[in-house]
Design a protein around this motif. Structure first.
Motif, PDB file in Angstrom:
ATOM      1  N   ALA A  76     -16.165  14.582  13.137  1.00 21.22           N
ATOM      2  CA  ALA A  76     -16.404  14.432  11.792  1.00 21.22           C
ATOM      3  C   ALA A  76     -15.319  15.170  11.119  1.00 21.22           C
ATOM      4  N   VAL A  77     -15.170  16.364  11.232  1.00 16.62           N
ATOM      5  CA  VAL A  77     -14.191  17.020  10.317  1.00 16.62           C
ATOM      6  C   VAL A  77     -12.653  16.941  10.892  1.00 16.62           C
ATOM      7  N   LEU A  78     -12.429  16.831  11.950  1.00 16.86           N
ATOM      8  CA  LEU A  78     -10.866  16.495  12.156  1.00 16.86           C
ATOM      9  C   LEU A  78     -10.435  15.221  12.135  1.00 16.86           C
ATOM     10  N   ARG A  79     -11.507  14.244  12.336  1.00 16.88           N
ATOM     11  CA  ARG A  79     -11.262  12.783  12.059  1.00 16.88           C
ATOM     12  C   ARG A  79     -10.925  12.721  10.455  1.00 16.88           C
ATOM     13  N   ASN A  80     -11.701  13.313   9.632  1.00 16.89           N
ATOM     14  CA  ASN A  80     -11.559  13.276   8.306  1.00 16.89           C
ATOM     15  C   ASN A  80     -10.155  13.838   7.824  1.00 16.89           C
ATOM     16  N   ILE A  81      -9.743  14.956   8.317  1.00 16.18           N
ATOM     17  CA  ILE A  81      -8.523  15.584   7.801  1.00 16.18           C
ATOM     18  C   ILE A  81      -7.371  14.374   8.520  1.00 16.18           C
ATOM     19  N   GLN A  82      -7.512  13.897   9.765  1.00 17.04           N
ATOM     20  CA  GLN A  82      -6.508  13.034  10.055  1.00 17.04           C
ATOM     21  C   GLN A  82      -6.158  11.516   9.114  1.00 17.04           C
ATOM     22  N   ALA A  83      -7.443  11.252   8.706  1.00 17.98           N
ATOM     23  CA  ALA A  83      -7.326  10.220   7.609  1.00 17.98           C
ATOM     24  C   ALA A  83      -6.813  10.598   6.497  1.00 17.98           C
ATOM     25  N   VAL A  84      -7.112  11.834   5.834  1.00 18.34           N
ATOM     26  CA  VAL A  84      -6.583  12.123   4.610  1.00 18.34           C
ATOM     27  C   VAL A  84      -5.025  12.339   4.774  1.00 18.34           C
ATOM     28  N   SER A  85      -4.607  13.053   6.007  1.00 17.50           N
ATOM     29  CA  SER A  85      -3.252  13.323   6.109  1.00 17.50           C
ATOM     30  C   SER A  85      -2.428  11.799   6.118  1.00 17.50           C
ATOM     31  N   GLU A  86      -3.180  10.743   6.628  1.00 14.58           N
ATOM     32  CA  GLU A  86      -2.259   9.608   6.758  1.00 14.58           C
ATOM     33  C   GLU A  86      -2.162   9.101   5.339  1.00 14.58           C
ATOM     34  N   LEU A  87      -2.859   9.346   4.500  1.00 15.90           N
ATOM     35  CA  LEU A  87      -2.907   8.728   3.111  1.00 15.90           C
ATOM     36  C   LEU A  87      -1.850   9.693   2.233  1.00 15.90           C
ATOM     37  N   SER A  88      -1.943  10.826   2.594  1.00 14.70           N
ATOM     38  CA  SER A  88      -0.968  12.010   1.950  1.00 14.70           C
ATOM     39  C   SER A  88       0.490  11.798   2.581  1.00 14.70           C
ATOM     40  N   ASP A  89       0.682  11.229   3.561  1.00 12.59           N
ATOM     41  CA  ASP A  89       2.027  11.025   4.117  1.00 12.59           C
ATOM     42  C   ASP A  89       2.348   9.801   3.577  1.00 12.59           C
ATOM     43  N   LEU A  90       1.705   8.639   3.318  1.00 11.68           N
ATOM     44  CA  LEU A  90       2.063   7.506   2.711  1.00 11.68           C
ATOM     45  C   LEU A  90       2.661   7.408   1.284  1.00 11.68           C
ATOM     46  N   VAL A  91       2.116   8.454   0.464  1.00  9.46           N
ATOM     47  CA  VAL A  91       2.787   8.552  -0.865  1.00  9.46           C
ATOM     48  C   VAL A  91       3.470   9.805  -0.978  1.00  9.46           C
ATOM     49  N   ARG A  92       4.066  10.357   0.139  1.00  9.62           N
ATOM     50  CA  ARG A  92       4.835  11.455   0.072  1.00  9.62           C
ATOM     51  C   ARG A  92       6.473  11.313  -0.196  1.00  9.62           C
ATOM     52  N   THR A  93       6.984  10.146   0.372  1.00 11.99           N
ATOM     53  CA  THR A  93       8.298   9.966   0.460  1.00 11.99           C
ATOM     54  C   THR A  93       8.464   8.949  -0.954  1.00 11.99           C
ATOM     55  N   ARG A  94       9.673   9.211  -1.722  1.00 13.81           N
ATOM     56  CA  ARG A  94       9.917   8.845  -2.919  1.00 13.81           C
ATOM     57  C   ARG A  94      10.499   7.325  -2.784  1.00 13.81           C
ATOM     58  N   ARG A  95      10.550   6.997  -1.568  1.00 12.72           N
ATOM     59  CA  ARG A  95      11.253   5.458  -1.446  1.00 12.72           C
ATOM     60  C   ARG A  95      10.060   4.593  -1.920  1.00 12.72           C
ATOM     61  N   ASN A  96      10.686   3.283  -2.146  1.00 11.55           N
ATOM     62  CA  ASN A  96       9.736   2.292  -2.723  1.00 11.55           C
ATOM     63  C   ASN A  96       8.883   1.619  -1.540  1.00 11.55           C
ATOM     64  N   LYS A  97       7.690   1.335  -1.987  1.00 13.53           N
ATOM     65  CA  LYS A  97       6.682   0.505  -0.858  1.00 13.53           C
ATOM     66  C   LYS A  97       6.595  -0.760  -1.257  1.00 13.53           C
ATOM     67  N   LEU A  98       6.542  -1.615  -0.437  1.00 15.69           N
ATOM     68  CA  LEU A  98       6.255  -3.041  -0.707  1.00 15.69           C
ATOM     69  C   LEU A  98       4.537  -3.393  -0.658  1.00 15.69           C
ATOM     70  N   LEU A  99       4.010  -3.788  -1.437  1.00 11.35           N
ATOM     71  CA  LEU A  99       2.342  -3.910  -1.369  1.00 11.35           C
ATOM     72  C   LEU A  99       2.141  -5.317  -1.765  1.00 11.35           C
ATOM     73  N   ILE A 100       1.142  -5.906  -0.970  1.00 17.30           N
ATOM     74  CA  ILE A 100       0.780  -7.277  -1.255  1.00 17.30           C
ATOM     75  C   ILE A 100      -0.891  -6.819  -1.532  1.00 17.30           C
ATOM     76  N   ASN A 101      -1.404  -7.032  -2.577  1.00 14.59           N
ATOM     77  CA  ASN A 101      -2.847  -6.689  -2.497  1.00 14.59           C
ATOM     78  C   ASN A 101      -3.878  -7.883  -2.198  1.00 14.59           C
ATOM     79  N   HIS A 102      -5.171  -7.681  -2.404  1.00 16.82           N
ATOM     80  CA  HIS A 102      -5.994  -8.960  -1.962  1.00 16.82           C
ATOM     81  C   HIS A 102      -6.022 -10.101  -2.516  1.00 16.82           C
ATOM     82  N   LEU A 103      -5.056 -10.142  -3.641  1.00 12.56           N
ATOM     83  CA  LEU A 103      -4.901 -11.400  -4.516  1.00 12.56           C
ATOM     84  C   LEU A 103      -3.771 -12.266  -4.027  1.00 12.56           C
TER      85      LEU A 103
END
Length: 605
Positions: A76-103
């Motif tokens: 539970a705890v370490l898995r949650n920390i791993q998931a949050v770390s991945e989300l944090s690393d995703l937005v940490r760099t200031r380079r652009n991301k190319l996103l395609i949403n569900h639409l």
């Protein structure tokens, strides 16, 4: 195995357990008891073993089939920390991301608020961070990325303490103490406030750091546009500033240098009729279609001669003419339609000299009603004096080769301003953005939106703190000093909190100069902050000298209120994740299965 001897020994419970303990050490244990005593001991041991084996029910079902239950530190705890770390690393760099949403819509951006809004985060712990970031967006409109990065770093530091054996409650206690200390020290770091009365230059300099985080290199032009638009609509009481009165219209073509601020509301289309300019006119806003009413059922009309053919539509034409004549007689000279406009209706509107503008967005229609002080009507007919609005200027101008419609109210100082006017006026300014691609224009609009929200927060709390990561380094130094003077296990969490605060200057340095150089810059910052009066040293992203600069000299400031909310929300999000010891997920509700796509008709199966 017990081997009896002839020698008698007094039996008691303690000697029995002593024999058991000795039996664990060797292959055989020799007891000095007679056979009757041995039988008694063997019966007692069998009862003891049976009492330890309590039967459990394997068919116990607590939740519905298909649920997932994860509990404990590892699951539970370490898995949650791993998931949050991945989300944090995703937005940490200031380079652009190319996103395609569900639409299927394409986004090219580095804005954290846009990324988490368009990417569907499903992990429950990561959703806690998303909700904290959205709360920051709603409250301040800026520093959403700081919440994600800081919360992710706090949980990364907590992971080391958990592996070392600290209980989550001790870490939570330490983080709460460190947060209170950091917020208290943040109040003492304010060294500058937004001067009053505000000018375009002072407001622009306060906006540049926030806009530069989104559009580095364009911050001077965008900050000047936002400051000009904000000052144009600033009410007499600045605390009543409404961010909705600064609008953005995007026109493809040209470059950012061709952007400008236009007083009033701008719509990227021409009026529908022949009338292109009206001054000091009544306005009627209709949400219904301007056309003849259609019958609900179909009917058949039998026409026998030419006269009936000519008179067939006469009644309908007379009815429409009567309606629009009533509207013209009421003094209305501008009509804003929220739906379709029929050809016959347009004919009579041109005849009576009424300008017609079509606005299909209900949000734009609502803003326009607020500007002209009109009530939207769902029926076609003459408005009452209370329902009609008023506009000083309705005109069509040309912006970069495209013709747009402008509706604006005159203010004191404008030519033709009537001081005797009793109409309540709402000021509106529109920033007309020019750019080569729609994605670039969308990104510029998001940067302007952040700048306008920064103005709103500064009007509530004008205090500013050093930017460029200087505030975070100084807070880290003071919180670490506070942790060194503490006793108990919570001191380790306080020190880790101080280390986590370094993530903001470290991220700035790594994004600008790379990982290796970033560590050296952070070391130089720490050395300068240890000196007396070194609170204002921050990261120089252009690395003109040694990668550090004095924020006071370069006028790099951040809003104290936004920084305070970011630290508060990031800490609360990290504590919420750490306080979870189990995850229970129900089986997702699913509808009918998606039918399989049929293969090509000539495919070889």
């Amino acid at each position: 195995m017990f081997s009896p001897r002839k020698k008698h020994a007094p039996w008691n419970c303690s000697s029995f357990f002593l024999g058991l303990r000795c039996g664990c050490a060797g292959n055989q244990v020799y007891a000095s008891w007679d056979l009757p005593e041995l039988d008694l001991i063997q019966n007692f041991s069998s009862v003891l073993i049976m009492s330890l084996k309590v039967p459990k029910s394997h068919n116990l079902q607590l939740f519905k089939d298909g649920y997932k239950h994860l509990s404990g530190l590892e699951d539970a705890v370490l898995r949650n920390i791993q998931a949050v770390s991945e989300l944090s690393d995703l937005v940490r760099t200031r380079r652009n991301k190319l996103l395609i949403n569900h639409l299927g819509r394409l986004f090219v951006t580095s804005d954290a608020a846009t990324i988490i809004r368009e990417v569907e985060v499903v992990h429950p712990a990561a959703k806690l961070l998303v909700m904290a970031s959205q709360a920051q967006e709603a409250e301040m409109g800026d520093a959403t990325n700081t919440v994600l990065i800081l919360a992710g770093e706090l949980l990364k530091k907590a992971e080391h303490l958990l592996i070392m054996g600290l209980h989550p409650s001790e870490i939570i206690k330490g983080y709460e103490l460190a947060s209170v200390k950091a917020l208290a020290e943040l109040e003492n770091l304010s060294n500058f406030s937004l001067p009053t009365p505000m000018t375009q230059s002072t407001l622009s300099s306060a906006l540049k750091p926030a806009i530069a985080s989104k559009q580095y290199g364009h911050e001077d032009a965008l900050a000047s546009l936002v400051a000009e638009a904000a000052l144009a609509i600033m009410p007499s009481n600045p605390k009543n500033f409404n961010v909705d009165n600064v609008r953005v219209v995007k026109i493809m073509g040209g470059s950012l240098a061709g952007s400008k601020v236009v007083q009033g509301m701008v719509f990227g289309r021409e009026p529908e009729g022949q009338v292109k300019k009206v001054t000091r006119a009544k306005v009627a806003v209709f949400t219904s279609a301007l056309d003849a009413a259609q019958t609900e059922t179909k009917g058949t009309v039998l026409i026998k001669n030419a006269d009936e053919m000519l008179n067939f539509t006469t009644g309908e034409e007379k009815h429409l003419e009567k309606i629009f004549k009533e509207i013209a007689d009421s003094g209305v000279r501008v009509i804003v339609a929220g739906s379709t406009i029929g050809d016959l209706a347009m004919h009579y509107l041109n005849r009576f000299g009424i300008a017609v503008l079509r606005v299909l967005s209900k949000f734009e229609l609502r803003r326009l009603c607020r500007v002209v002080n009109a009530t939207p009507l769902a029926r076609m007919g003459a408005p009452t004096p209370e329902e009609a609005g008023f506009i000083d200027v309705f005109e069509t101008i040309e912006v970069g080769g495209d013709r747009v419609t402008v509706l604006r109210q005159l203010v004191e100082g404008d030519a033709g301003f009537n001081p005797q006017s009793l109409h309540e006026k709402t000021r509106t300014a529109t920033i007309v953005l020019r750019g080569a691609t729609s994605n670039h224009l969308d990104d510029l609009e998001r940067a302007i939106d952040d700048g306008v929200n920064v103005i709103k927060s500064l009007l509530k709390d004008a205090r500013l703190v050093p930017g460029a990561g200087a505030t975070e380094v100084e807070l880290a130094r003071r919180v670490e000093t506070y942790g060194n003077g503490m006793k108990g296990l919570a001191q380790h969490a306080v020190k880790r909190y101080a280390t986590a605060l370094e993530v903001v200057p470290r991220t700035l340095a790594e994004n600008a100069m790379g990982g290796a150089e970033g560590n050296e810059v952070l070391s130089r910052l720490w050395a300068k902050h240890e000196q007396k009066g070194g609170e204002a040293w921050g990261v120089d992203v252009e690395a003109e000298t040694d990668g550090t600069l004095l924020t006071d000299e370069h006028k790099i400031y951040d809003s104290l209120a936004a920084k305070s909310w970011a630290i508060k929300l990031a800490t609360e999000a990290a504590i919420s994740v750490l306080s979870v010891d189990s995850i229970i997920m129900s089986k997702p509700a699913g509808g009918p299965k998606v039918p399989q796509q049929a293969g090509n008709w000539d495919a070889d199966d």
